[in-house]
Enzyme design. Structure first.
Site, PDB file in Angstrom:
ATOM      1  N   TYR A  76       0.760  -1.246   0.000  1.00 17.58           N
ATOM      2  CA  TYR A  76       0.000   0.000   0.000  1.00 17.58           C
ATOM      3  C   TYR A  76       0.790   1.296   0.000  1.00 17.58           C
ATOM      4  O   TYR A  76       0.208   2.365  -0.183  1.00 17.58           O
ATOM      5  CB  TYR A  76      -0.982  -0.009   1.184  1.00 17.58           C
ATOM      6  CG  TYR A  76      -2.071  -1.049   1.005  1.00 17.58           C
ATOM      7  CD1 TYR A  76      -3.141  -0.814   0.158  1.00 17.58           C
ATOM      8  CD2 TYR A  76      -2.002  -2.280   1.648  1.00 17.58           C
ATOM      9  CE1 TYR A  76      -4.134  -1.766  -0.032  1.00 17.58           C
ATOM     10  CE2 TYR A  76      -2.987  -3.246   1.462  1.00 17.58           C
ATOM     11  CZ  TYR A  76      -4.049  -2.980   0.620  1.00 17.58           C
ATOM     12  OH  TYR A  76      -5.028  -3.914   0.422  1.00 17.58           O
ATOM     13  N   PHE A 125      -9.689  -4.981  10.844  1.00 17.28           N
ATOM     14  CA  PHE A 125     -11.002  -4.852  10.193  1.00 17.28           C
ATOM     15  C   PHE A 125     -10.902  -5.144   8.703  1.00 17.28           C
ATOM     16  O   PHE A 125      -9.870  -5.202   8.145  1.00 17.28           O
ATOM     17  CB  PHE A 125     -11.604  -3.454  10.429  1.00 17.28           C
ATOM     18  CG  PHE A 125     -10.708  -2.298  10.074  1.00 17.28           C
ATOM     19  CD1 PHE A 125     -10.591  -1.854   8.758  1.00 17.28           C
ATOM     20  CD2 PHE A 125      -9.983  -1.626  11.062  1.00 17.28           C
ATOM     21  CE1 PHE A 125      -9.778  -0.769   8.442  1.00 17.28           C
ATOM     22  CE2 PHE A 125      -9.172  -0.546  10.745  1.00 17.28           C
ATOM     23  CZ  PHE A 125      -9.053  -0.114   9.440  1.00 17.28           C
TER      24      PHE A 125
HETATM   25  C1  LIG Z   1      -2.697  -7.509  -3.326  1.00 21.70           C
HETATM   26  C2  LIG Z   1      -3.602  -7.655  -4.542  1.00 21.70           C
HETATM   27  C3  LIG Z   1      -4.985  -7.098  -4.190  1.00 21.70           C
HETATM   28  C4  LIG Z   1      -2.991  -6.850  -5.702  1.00 21.70           C
HETATM   29  O1  LIG Z   1      -3.911  -6.752  -6.778  1.00 21.70           O
HETATM   30  P1  LIG Z   1      -3.435  -6.506  -8.296  1.00 21.70           P
HETATM   31  O2  LIG Z   1      -4.638  -6.202  -9.096  1.00 21.70           O
HETATM   32  O3  LIG Z   1      -2.568  -7.601  -8.732  1.00 21.70           O
HETATM   33  O4  LIG Z   1      -2.562  -5.164  -8.136  1.00 21.70           O
HETATM   34  P2  LIG Z   1      -2.123  -4.163  -9.324  1.00 21.70           P
HETATM   35  O5  LIG Z   1      -2.027  -4.925 -10.611  1.00 21.70           O
HETATM   36  O6  LIG Z   1      -2.992  -2.962  -9.324  1.00 21.70           O
HETATM   37  O7  LIG Z   1      -0.680  -3.790  -8.800  1.00 21.70           O
HETATM   38  C5  LIG Z   1      -0.177  -2.479  -8.689  1.00 21.70           C
HETATM   39  C6  LIG Z   1       1.290  -2.528  -8.394  1.00 21.70           C
HETATM   40  O8  LIG Z   1       1.493  -3.099  -7.089  1.00 21.70           O
HETATM   41  C7  LIG Z   1       2.356  -4.230  -7.166  1.00 21.70           C
HETATM   42  N1  LIG Z   1       1.834  -5.217  -6.214  1.00 21.70           N
HETATM   43  C8  LIG Z   1       0.536  -5.479  -5.969  1.00 21.70           C
HETATM   44  N2  LIG Z   1       0.413  -6.436  -5.043  1.00 21.70           N
HETATM   45  C9  LIG Z   1       1.659  -6.789  -4.698  1.00 21.70           C
HETATM   46  C10 LIG Z   1       2.166  -7.742  -3.793  1.00 21.70           C
HETATM   47  N3  LIG Z   1       1.347  -8.531  -3.083  1.00 21.70           N
HETATM   48  N4  LIG Z   1       3.515  -7.859  -3.667  1.00 21.70           N
HETATM   49  C11 LIG Z   1       4.317  -7.062  -4.417  1.00 21.70           C
HETATM   50  N5  LIG Z   1       3.881  -6.149  -5.301  1.00 21.70           N
HETATM   51  C12 LIG Z   1       2.566  -6.014  -5.444  1.00 21.70           C
HETATM   52  C13 LIG Z   1       2.242  -4.697  -8.579  1.00 21.70           C
HETATM   53  O9  LIG Z   1       3.385  -5.415  -8.992  1.00 21.70           O
HETATM   54  C14 LIG Z   1       2.096  -3.404  -9.339  1.00 21.70           C
HETATM   55  O10 LIG Z   1       3.360  -2.804  -9.485  1.00 21.70           O
HETATM   56  P3  LIG Z   1       3.763  -1.951 -10.793  1.00 21.70           P
HETATM   57  O11 LIG Z   1       2.793  -0.822 -10.843  1.00 21.70           O
HETATM   58  O12 LIG Z   1       5.146  -1.543 -10.510  1.00 21.70           O
HETATM   59  O13 LIG Z   1       3.582  -2.897 -11.934  1.00 21.70           O
HETATM   60  C15 LIG Z   1      -3.737  -9.116  -4.984  1.00 21.70           C
HETATM   61  O14 LIG Z   1      -2.441  -9.631  -5.234  1.00 21.70           O
HETATM   62  C16 LIG Z   1      -4.429 -10.015  -3.961  1.00 21.70           C
HETATM   63  O15 LIG Z   1      -5.635 -10.196  -4.023  1.00 21.70           O
HETATM   64  N6  LIG Z   1      -3.654 -10.624  -3.028  1.00 21.70           N
HETATM   65  C17 LIG Z   1      -4.187 -11.566  -2.045  1.00 21.70           C
HETATM   66  C18 LIG Z   1      -5.169 -10.913  -1.099  1.00 21.70           C
HETATM   67  C19 LIG Z   1      -4.565  -9.741  -0.391  1.00 21.70           C
HETATM   68  O16 LIG Z   1      -3.463  -9.797   0.079  1.00 21.70           O
HETATM   69  N7  LIG Z   1      -5.312  -8.622  -0.341  1.00 21.70           N
HETATM   70  C20 LIG Z   1      -4.895  -7.428   0.341  1.00 21.70           C
HETATM   71  C21 LIG Z   1      -5.651  -7.374   1.619  1.00 21.70           C
HETATM   72  S1  LIG Z   1      -5.089  -6.099   2.689  1.00 21.70           S
END
Ligand SMILES: CC(C)(COP(=O)(O)OP(=O)(O)OC[C@H]1O[C@@H](n2cnc3c(N)ncnc32)[C@H](O)[C@@H]1OP(=O)(O)O)[C@@H](O)C(=O)NCCC(=O)NCCS
Length: 407
Positions: A121, A407
């Protein structure tokens, strides 16, 4: 990648839950979704939808959060997930943008969340605003050398009594600690004290204990117990504390004394404790308390002036600084803050700034949890050393920020 980004309606909740579980690697249990649905705010939800398929999920809880000396409405970001089949194609980025626009439109100055991974984030302007400790101690080393006497009584209550009587004690703590979120009755019933507490799914319990003086509830604890054995067949029972709040020092001492006095328990774990918890200072042998530090609350400034005016400052002073927003225009700008013990005024300015920081770093210092001088040493913040020192004194607070619940 084609999809529509919009809030879901009630009929879609089960499919939304299923998509979110898939994102986290869980199996969705429709029969256990009632609590989640009860606290869900449909009009603040968000999903990427392609035809019939829900590709991603997000939601917001409308909280009031305490600040140093005050409180303000915040958007509690939650339910964030993207299906594993659709990751790294910008869906999260699109949801984050939409949410921040909605938060601004609603007039909330800050967005807040707990992160599943701390790498996610920062790029969206969220900074690590509070940390927490997870405690673990063998009961055989939990003797207390300090603590106030308590002439009240500690007693078990049932869940309904807890739901009815604990909010008053919580609210007394709430006012004195930055980082606490408000809880309404629905929240108590379906999130804080749910009938089936997922946090304790492998435990017996939860057990509810409250401390009272003259009939007034001054503190409470909820815990579960499990009974694993060691490899050689010795008992290794564990007691896990998921809530422990006290409105007075005597109540705090009474509750820890109670917890450490539960027989047949080998080890006690306590989750989500603040960095300045009194417990290490009560123990006879504090090194025996294992303390694991991790990040808890992350904050994202959306309206810098409103946010900085919603707290008090430990020293009277004036600061001029630049905020850079690398993700959008929500926080970007040059500001002058005049703050003190009675409150603050923050306005945009054209005056020369003495330091500059990113939105995420403003989120990190807002509750007094991080110092600008630390962030400068980390290469995140630039500016005049004297100004950073002065800002740290102003932003510091007498108690550490604490967000005692995920949360
Ligand atoms: C975390 C999550 C929501 C990211 O969604 P996503 O659609 O793949 O994210 P985006 O494509 O918008 O990524 C934006 C950027 O963040 C990076 N990023 C996103 N999640 C990341 C992660 N877990 N680890 C490292 N980098 C990450 C991407 O590489 C990308 O980088 P770039 O702009 O340099 O290419 C997804 O991986 C997920 O559902 N994870 C499991 C559940 C979870 O952890 N949710 C968060 C709850 S707090």
């Amino acid at each position: 990648l084609e999809y529509q980004l919009r809030p879901i309606v009630q009929e879609e909740f089960q499919r939304f839950g299923e998509a979110n579980s898939t994102a986290f690697g869980y199996v969705w249990r429709p029969d256990r979704s009632e609590d989640a649905e009860k606290v869900f705010e449909f009009e603040r939800s968000l999903a990427a939808i392609d035809g019939d398929e829900i590709l991603s999920t997000a939601g917001i809880f409308s909280f009031e959060m305490t600040t140093p000396g005050g409180a303000l409405p915040v958007a509690g970001v939650t339910w964030v997930g993207v299906r594993p089949t659709h990751r790294r194609r910008g869906i999260l980025t699109a949801m984050m943008r939409r949410q921040l626009d909605d938060v601004r439109e609603r007039g909330e100055a800050v967005a807040a969340l707990w992160a599943s991974e701390s790498v996610i984030y920062g790029r969206f302007g969220y900074g690590m605003a509070a940390q927490q400790e997870t405690f673990s101690i063998l009961r055989s080393h939990s003797a207390l050398a300090h603590g106030l006497p308590s002439d009240g009584r500690t007693r078990f209550v049932d869940r309904e009594t807890a739901i009815e009587q604990w909010p008053a004690a919580y609210e007394r703590v709430w006012a004195g600690r930055p980082g606490f979120m408000s809880r309404n009755e629905t929240w108590w019933r379906h999130h804080a004290l749910p009938e089936r507490d997922r946090r304790l799914s492998d435990h017996r319990g939860p057990f509810y204990v409250q401390y009272e003086e003259a009939g007034e509830v001054l503190g409470y604890a909820a815990y579960g117990v499990q009974d694993p054995e060691t490899a050689d067949g010795q008992p290794a029972s564990r007691l896990t504390v998921v809530h422990l709040q006290a409105a007075t020092h005597a109540a705090n001492c009474a509750l820890w004394r109670f917890i450490f006095g539960v027989d047949l328990v080998e080890r006690i774990d306590a989750w989500w404790r603040p960095l300045d918890d009194a417990l290490p200072w009560m123990l006879a042998d504090p090194r025996r308390l294992t303390r694991r530090v991790s990040d808890s609350l992350w904050l994202r400034p959306v309206d810098v002036s409103a946010m900085l005016e919603a707290r008090r400052y430990s020293f009277e002073g004036q600061l001029t600084f630049d905020v850079r927003d690398n993700f959008g225009d929500w926080a970007e700008g040059r500001y002058v803050l005049e703050g003190g013990a009675d409150g603050a005024r923050c306005r945009r300015t054209r005056a020369e700034p003495t330091f500059s920081l990113e939105a995420a770093d403003l989120g990190a210092i807002f509750l007094g949890g991080a110092r600008l001088q630390t962030l400068a040493a980390a290469g995140r913040v630039q500016g005049d050393a004297a100004a950073l020192r002065q800002a740290d004194l102003m932003f510091s607070w007498s108690v550490a920020p604490w967000c005692p619940e995920v949360f």
